[in-house]
Design an enzyme around this catalytic site. Structure first.
Site, PDB file in Angstrom:
ATOM      1  N   CYS A  12     103.798 -75.173 -38.454  1.00 18.29           N
ATOM      2  CA  CYS A  12     104.757 -74.383 -39.227  1.00 18.29           C
ATOM      3  C   CYS A  12     105.037 -73.133 -38.388  1.00 18.29           C
ATOM      4  O   CYS A  12     104.356 -72.904 -37.380  1.00 18.29           O
ATOM      5  CB  CYS A  12     104.150 -73.981 -40.556  1.00 18.29           C
ATOM      6  SG  CYS A  12     102.645 -73.008 -40.328  1.00 18.29           S
ATOM      7  N   HIS A  42      93.435 -73.684 -38.089  1.00 23.39           N
ATOM      8  CA  HIS A  42      92.368 -74.681 -38.282  1.00 23.39           C
ATOM      9  C   HIS A  42      92.640 -75.942 -37.480  1.00 23.39           C
ATOM     10  O   HIS A  42      93.059 -76.968 -38.008  1.00 23.39           O
ATOM     11  CB  HIS A  42      92.240 -75.027 -39.766  1.00 23.39           C
ATOM     12  CG  HIS A  42      91.561 -73.965 -40.565  1.00 23.39           C
ATOM     13  ND1 HIS A  42      90.479 -73.263 -40.097  1.00 23.39           N
ATOM     14  CD2 HIS A  42      91.806 -73.477 -41.784  1.00 23.39           C
ATOM     15  CE1 HIS A  42      90.091 -72.395 -41.007  1.00 23.39           C
ATOM     16  NE2 HIS A  42      90.889 -72.499 -42.038  1.00 23.39           N
ATOM     17  N   HIS A  81      95.971 -66.896 -41.078  1.00 28.02           N
ATOM     18  CA  HIS A  81      95.638 -66.853 -42.510  1.00 28.02           C
ATOM     19  C   HIS A  81      95.369 -65.443 -43.019  1.00 28.02           C
ATOM     20  O   HIS A  81      95.171 -65.250 -44.217  1.00 28.02           O
ATOM     21  CB  HIS A  81      94.362 -67.653 -42.786  1.00 28.02           C
ATOM     22  CG  HIS A  81      94.457 -69.077 -42.401  1.00 28.02           C
ATOM     23  ND1 HIS A  81      95.426 -69.907 -42.907  1.00 28.02           N
ATOM     24  CD2 HIS A  81      93.716 -69.836 -41.570  1.00 28.02           C
ATOM     25  CE1 HIS A  81      95.254 -71.111 -42.397  1.00 28.02           C
ATOM     26  NE2 HIS A  81      94.251 -71.096 -41.566  1.00 28.02           N
ATOM     27  N   HIS A 131      88.185 -70.522 -48.531  1.00 29.02           N
ATOM     28  CA  HIS A 131      89.202 -70.460 -47.465  1.00 29.02           C
ATOM     29  C   HIS A 131      89.473 -69.005 -47.056  1.00 29.02           C
ATOM     30  O   HIS A 131      89.618 -68.139 -47.930  1.00 29.02           O
ATOM     31  CB  HIS A 131      90.491 -71.121 -47.943  1.00 29.02           C
ATOM     32  CG  HIS A 131      91.462 -71.384 -46.838  1.00 29.02           C
ATOM     33  ND1 HIS A 131      92.228 -70.396 -46.274  1.00 29.02           N
ATOM     34  CD2 HIS A 131      91.762 -72.520 -46.175  1.00 29.02           C
ATOM     35  CE1 HIS A 131      92.977 -70.926 -45.310  1.00 29.02           C
ATOM     36  NE2 HIS A 131      92.705 -72.214 -45.235  1.00 29.02           N
ATOM     37  N   GLU A 133      92.032 -67.464 -46.103  1.00 32.57           N
ATOM     38  CA  GLU A 133      93.243 -66.840 -46.678  1.00 32.57           C
ATOM     39  C   GLU A 133      92.966 -66.361 -48.107  1.00 32.57           C
ATOM     40  O   GLU A 133      93.340 -65.237 -48.485  1.00 32.57           O
ATOM     41  CB  GLU A 133      94.418 -67.825 -46.682  1.00 32.57           C
ATOM     42  CG  GLU A 133      95.680 -67.160 -47.221  1.00 32.57           C
ATOM     43  CD  GLU A 133      96.795 -68.129 -47.563  1.00 32.57           C
ATOM     44  OE1 GLU A 133      97.022 -69.091 -46.811  1.00 32.57           O
ATOM     45  OE2 GLU A 133      97.450 -67.911 -48.601  1.00 32.57           O
ATOM     46  N   CYS A 209     103.902 -71.532 -49.821  1.00 31.20           N
ATOM     47  CA  CYS A 209     104.869 -71.421 -48.734  1.00 31.20           C
ATOM     48  C   CYS A 209     105.849 -72.586 -48.759  1.00 31.20           C
ATOM     49  O   CYS A 209     105.465 -73.732 -49.028  1.00 31.20           O
ATOM     50  CB  CYS A 209     104.057 -71.392 -47.451  1.00 31.20           C
ATOM     51  SG  CYS A 209     104.932 -71.862 -46.021  1.00 31.20           S
ATOM     52  N   SER A 237      91.406 -77.993 -42.170  1.00 28.62           N
ATOM     53  CA  SER A 237      92.735 -77.471 -42.503  1.00 28.62           C
ATOM     54  C   SER A 237      93.105 -77.833 -43.940  1.00 28.62           C
ATOM     55  O   SER A 237      93.301 -79.000 -44.276  1.00 28.62           O
ATOM     56  CB  SER A 237      93.750 -78.058 -41.511  1.00 28.62           C
ATOM     57  OG  SER A 237      95.031 -78.065 -42.075  1.00 28.62           O
ATOM     58  N   SER A 283      98.896 -76.865 -38.804  1.00 34.49           N
ATOM     59  CA  SER A 283      98.225 -76.322 -37.613  1.00 34.49           C
ATOM     60  C   SER A 283      97.964 -77.406 -36.567  1.00 34.49           C
ATOM     61  O   SER A 283      97.111 -77.237 -35.697  1.00 34.49           O
ATOM     62  CB  SER A 283      96.927 -75.617 -38.021  1.00 34.49           C
ATOM     63  OG  SER A 283      96.234 -76.372 -38.978  1.00 34.49           O
TER      64      SER A 283
HETATM   65  S1  SF4 Z   1     102.098 -69.471 -45.050  1.00 33.12           S
HETATM   66 FE1  SF4 Z   1     100.721 -70.815 -43.939  1.00 33.12          FE
HETATM   67  S2  SF4 Z   1     101.784 -72.788 -43.976  1.00 33.12           S
HETATM   68 FE2  SF4 Z   1     103.323 -71.258 -44.485  1.00 33.12          FE
HETATM   69  S3  SF4 Z   1     104.347 -70.691 -42.561  1.00 33.12           S
HETATM   70 FE3  SF4 Z   1     102.621 -69.274 -42.906  1.00 33.12          FE
HETATM   71  S4  SF4 Z   1     100.863 -70.124 -41.816  1.00 33.12           S
HETATM   72 FE4  SF4 Z   1     102.390 -71.745 -42.092  1.00 33.12          FE
END
Ligand code: SF4
Length: 304
Positions: A12, A42, A81, A131, A133, A209, A237, A283
């Site tokens: 992404c 990850h 993250h 996690h 994040e 997201c 991940s 990832s």
């Molecule tokens: S929030 Fe996570 S999945 Fe979405 S663009 Fe950002 S890193 Fe990628």
């Protein structure tokens, strides 16, 4: 055998951007020591590559143990993250330069949490408790948050709300949380609180997201229409694991792999299928996807 490769398979922009920036910084590095706090993304292959190029991975900022003189030359990469709030403070106190590659979407979630906490809200974060994040996002709630990972945790959340006589509640999600579960759990929470006539102002922000949402939708579609499904991603991940869960629900012949090597003993079985789908987590580098395609392609005709 027809191979259907997901259009959204792989990096992404958040993960891809962080990896690109880390590669650039190490390429132009002169004498600084460059650390990275936690895994940048990850994916073991990506991390191994960056380690070989000289980035030092640590799991705690306190493990940077340089002399005062050297400390000024230390740079610390912040993973896609994001990190906990107190790490920004620690870095600033120690003069450690941060290279903040936190995905803009994650930074936006931190901002939302801070904004609502300042307006006296409590925060329910739907996400994986362990996690990075979620841990980072939770830290921005300044003790006014609770994490909901599974349906069974809803009881805990209701208890949390009652014990504190909460009147303002914000519900958000880890950016890679399942949209289906998010909507379902929000409804259950609202229903319980309504039944109990709890007078609570509930704000819901879907912070999942868009890249995740679209990738999950595409996985849903592909896995419903193939005989065999290959999900490529790091074993840790979160978003890749979710893609695997979605695929497995629709296609019992789903495998979750990190590299093409895990497929070598299955190639015969796969090539017997008429339609094979491939999806990869946010990832997963292009190289890992190409290697899987090459392996299958060396057996059958590849059609994207
Ligand atoms: S929030 Fe996570 S999945 Fe979405 S663009 Fe950002 S890193 Fe990628």
């Amino acid at each position: 055998m027809e191979i259907i490769l997901g259009k959204r398979a792989g990096f992404c922009y958040g993960a891809g951007g962080a990896v690109e920036k880390a590669n650039n910084v190490i390429l132009n590095n002169k004498e600084e020591k460059i650390y990275c706090l936690g895994e940048l993304v990850h994916n073991k292959q990506v991390i191994d590559d960056l380690k070989n190029k000289g980035i030092i991975f640590i799991d705690d900022i306190d493990k940077i143990n340089e002399s005062k003189k050297q400390e000024r030359k230390v740079k610390l990469i912040i993973r896609a993250h994001g990190i906990e709030k107190n790490i920004y403070e620690k870095a600033s106190k120690r003069n450690i330069e941060l290279l903040d590659y936190t995905c803009p979407n994650v930074l936006e979630v931190h901002k939302i949490v801070e904004e609502f906490v300042n307006k006296d809200y409590y925060i329910v974060i739907m996400g994986e408790k362990s996690h990075p994040e979620t841990i980072g996002t939770y830290s921005f709630a300044n003790g006014r948050g609770i994490v909901l990972e599974k349906e069974e945790d809803i009881k805990e959340v209701v208890k949390f709300i009652k014990e504190r006589s909460i009147s303002k509640l914000l519900i958000i999600a880890q950016t890679t949380f399942s949209l289906e579960k998010f909507n379902k759990y929000v409804e259950i929470i609202k229903e319980i609180l309504n039944k109990e006539n709890a007078n609570i102002e509930i704000e819901v922000r879907n912070t999942i997201c868009n890249a995740t949402k679209l990738r999950q939708e595409e996985t849903e579609e592909i896995s419903s229409n193939v005989d065999y499904m290959i999900v490529i991603g790091g074993k840790k991940s979160a978003n890749s694991i979710k893609l695997y869960e979605i695929s497995k629900k629709n296609c019992k012949n789903t495998v979750f792999i990190e590299t093409y090597k895990e497929l070598e003993d299955k190639v015969e079985e796969i090539t017997m299928c008429s339609k094979v789908g491939i999806m990869a987590g946010a990832s997963t580098p292009k190289k890992s996807i190409d290697e899987v395609i090459d392996l299958l392609n060396s057996h059958k005709i590849y059609k994207s």
